[in-house]
Design a protein around this motif. Structure first.
Motif, mmCIF file in Angstrom:
data_model
loop_
_atom_site.group_PDB
_atom_site.id
_atom_site.type_symbol
_atom_site.label_atom_id
_atom_site.label_comp_id
_atom_site.label_asym_id
_atom_site.label_seq_id
_atom_site.Cartn_x
_atom_site.Cartn_y
_atom_site.Cartn_z
ATOM 1 N N VAL A 20 33.755 66.902 69.267
ATOM 2 C CA VAL A 20 35.076 67.369 68.859
ATOM 3 C C VAL A 20 36.138 66.766 69.774
ATOM 4 N N LEU A 21 35.875 66.765 71.054
ATOM 5 C CA LEU A 21 36.815 66.206 72.021
ATOM 6 C C LEU A 21 37.008 64.705 71.809
ATOM 7 N N ASP A 22 35.930 63.983 71.553
ATOM 8 C CA ASP A 22 36.033 62.536 71.297
ATOM 9 C C ASP A 22 36.900 62.245 70.077
ATOM 10 N N LYS A 23 36.743 63.028 69.021
ATOM 11 C CA LYS A 23 37.537 62.846 67.806
ATOM 12 C C LYS A 23 39.016 63.102 68.089
ATOM 13 N N ALA A 24 39.298 64.194 68.795
ATOM 14 C CA ALA A 24 40.688 64.524 69.121
ATOM 15 C C ALA A 24 41.310 63.448 70.006
ATOM 16 N N LYS A 25 40.552 62.970 70.977
ATOM 17 C CA LYS A 25 41.062 61.924 71.876
ATOM 18 C C LYS A 25 41.365 60.652 71.096
ATOM 19 N N SER A 26 40.483 60.290 70.183
ATOM 20 C CA SER A 26 40.679 59.097 69.363
ATOM 21 C C SER A 26 41.960 59.204 68.527
ATOM 22 N N ILE A 27 42.169 60.342 67.918
ATOM 23 C CA ILE A 27 43.376 60.545 67.099
ATOM 24 C C ILE A 27 44.619 60.515 67.997
ATOM 25 N N ALA A 28 44.528 61.131 69.159
ATOM 26 C CA ALA A 28 45.665 61.139 70.086
ATOM 27 C C ALA A 28 46.017 59.717 70.526
ATOM 28 N N GLU A 29 45.004 58.929 70.838
ATOM 29 C CA GLU A 29 45.257 57.552 71.271
ATOM 30 C C GLU A 29 45.885 56.721 70.154
ATOM 31 N N LYS A 30 45.382 56.859 68.933
ATOM 32 C CA LYS A 30 45.912 56.095 67.800
ATOM 33 C C LYS A 30 47.361 56.462 67.495
ATOM 34 N N ASN A 31 47.727 57.705 67.777
ATOM 35 C CA ASN A 31 49.080 58.181 67.490
ATOM 36 C C ASN A 31 49.975 58.213 68.726
ATOM 37 N N GLN A 32 49.435 57.793 69.869
ATOM 38 C CA GLN A 32 50.145 57.893 71.150
ATOM 39 C C GLN A 32 50.674 59.312 71.339
ATOM 40 N N ALA A 33 49.805 60.265 71.038
ATOM 41 C CA ALA A 33 50.163 61.681 71.062
ATOM 42 C C ALA A 33 49.680 62.337 72.353
ATOM 43 N N ARG A 34 50.347 63.387 72.709
ATOM 44 C CA ARG A 34 49.940 64.231 73.826
ATOM 45 C C ARG A 34 48.718 65.028 73.375
ATOM 46 N N LEU A 35 47.750 65.223 74.262
ATOM 47 C CA LEU A 35 46.538 65.975 73.941
ATOM 48 C C LEU A 35 46.419 67.161 74.883
ATOM 49 N N THR A 36 46.201 68.326 74.309
ATOM 50 C CA THR A 36 45.996 69.554 75.068
ATOM 51 C C THR A 36 44.672 70.163 74.615
ATOM 52 N N MET A 37 43.923 70.705 75.586
ATOM 53 C CA MET A 37 42.628 71.308 75.284
ATOM 54 C C MET A 37 42.674 72.800 75.597
ATOM 55 N N VAL A 38 42.032 73.601 74.742
ATOM 56 C CA VAL A 38 41.942 75.035 74.976
ATOM 57 C C VAL A 38 40.525 75.523 74.695
ATOM 58 N N HIS A 39 40.104 76.471 75.519
ATOM 59 C CA HIS A 39 38.872 77.214 75.260
ATOM 60 C C HIS A 39 39.228 78.684 75.364
ATOM 61 N N VAL A 40 38.778 79.466 74.406
ATOM 62 C CA VAL A 40 39.078 80.893 74.399
ATOM 63 C C VAL A 40 37.812 81.671 74.740
ATOM 64 N N VAL A 41 37.909 82.478 75.774
ATOM 65 C CA VAL A 41 36.818 83.365 76.166
ATOM 66 C C VAL A 41 37.037 84.678 75.433
ATOM 67 N N GLU A 42 36.088 85.025 74.597
ATOM 68 C CA GLU A 42 36.207 86.272 73.834
ATOM 69 C C GLU A 42 35.808 87.466 74.693
ATOM 70 N N PRO A 43 36.504 88.582 74.511
ATOM 71 C CA PRO A 43 36.119 89.795 75.241
ATOM 72 C C PRO A 43 34.686 90.201 74.889
ATOM 73 N N LEU A 44 33.911 90.530 75.886
ATOM 74 C CA LEU A 44 32.527 90.958 75.636
ATOM 75 C C LEU A 44 32.478 92.200 74.771
ATOM 76 N N SER A 45 33.473 93.038 74.856
ATOM 77 C CA SER A 45 33.481 94.250 74.043
ATOM 78 C C SER A 45 33.560 93.914 72.556
ATOM 79 N N VAL A 46 34.163 92.776 72.214
ATOM 80 C CA VAL A 46 34.216 92.334 70.814
ATOM 81 C C VAL A 46 32.853 91.809 70.394
ATOM 82 N N ALA A 47 32.250 91.016 71.258
ATOM 83 C CA ALA A 47 30.966 90.410 70.918
ATOM 84 C C ALA A 47 29.833 91.425 70.862
ATOM 85 N N TYR A 48 29.873 92.428 71.747
ATOM 86 C CA TYR A 48 28.753 93.363 71.839
ATOM 87 C C TYR A 48 29.106 94.790 71.472
ATOM 88 N N GLY A 49 30.300 94.992 70.991
ATOM 89 C CA GLY A 49 30.701 96.334 70.596
ATOM 90 C C GLY A 49 31.317 97.099 71.752
#
Length: 147
Positions: A20-49
Motif C-alpha cells: 500500500v505504501l509503495d503504491k501511494a509513494k509511486s502516485i505521489a512521485e508521479k504527481n509531485q504530491a506531498r505524502l502523509t502516512m497515518v496509522h490508527v490504533v483502535e481502542p481495545l475496548s472496541v476490539a474486545y468489548g
C-alpha cells in the motif's frame, strides 16, 4: 498539471502495508504530491468489548508505542519526514477522515483485502473510509487472493 497535491496513505501493520505504501509513494512521485502516512490504533475496548473488567491502559500504551516504531521504520524506508507520519488513537474511518480534512488531502490510499460474502456485507475499514471521504479514495488490493 498534477492530479493530486496531497496524498494520505492509511497503513495498518499487516505484512501488506509495504504494498500500500509503495503504491501511494509511486502516485505521489508521479504527481509531485506531498505524502502523509497515518496509522490508527483502535481502542481495545472496541476490539474486545467494553465488558472486560480490566484496566487496558498499559497494554494500549504498549500497542501504540509499537505502532509508532513500525510506522517510523516504514517512513524512514521512503524518506518521509516526522511531520508527515501520524499514529493516532480512535476509530480508523473517523481519524482518517479527520486528518484528510484537516490536511487538505485530495487522495486517500488504503489497503483492501477484497473480501467476499459475509465479510463484504459486514463491511471493512477500507469501505468505511471510502463512504465518508470528501476526496478520492484508492483501495489497493492486497493479500494472497489478488486476481
Amino acid at each position: 498539471m498534477s492530479l493530486y497535491k496531497h496524498i494520505l496513505v492509511a497503513i495498518d501493520l499487516s505484512d501488506e502495508a509495504d504494498e500500500v505504501l509503495d503504491k501511494a509513494k509511486s502516485i505521489a512521485e508521479k504527481n509531485q504530491a506531498r505524502l502523509t502516512m497515518v496509522h490508527v490504533v483502535e481502542p481495545l475496548s472496541v476490539a474486545y468489548g467494553s465488558d472486560i473488567p480490566l484496566d487496558l491502559t498499559t497494554l494500549q500504551d504498549e500497542i501504540t508505542e509499537q505502532a509508532r516504531e513500525r510506522i517510523a521504520r516504514l517512513a524512514d524506508s521512503i524518506h518521509l519526514k516526522k511531520g508527515e507520519q501520524h499514529v493516532v488513537y480512535g476509530r480508523p474511518e473517523r481519524e482518517v477522515h479527520r486528518i484528510a480534512e484537516e490536511s487538505d488531502v485530495d487522495l486517500i490510499v488504503v489497503g483492501s483485502h477484497g473480501r467476499h460474502g459475509l465479510a463484504l456485507i459486514l463491511g471493512s475499514t477500507s469501505t468505511s473510509i471510502l463512504h465518508g471521504a470528501n476526496c478520492d479514495v484508492l483501495a489497493v488490493r492486497v493479500g494472497k487472493n489478488q486476481s
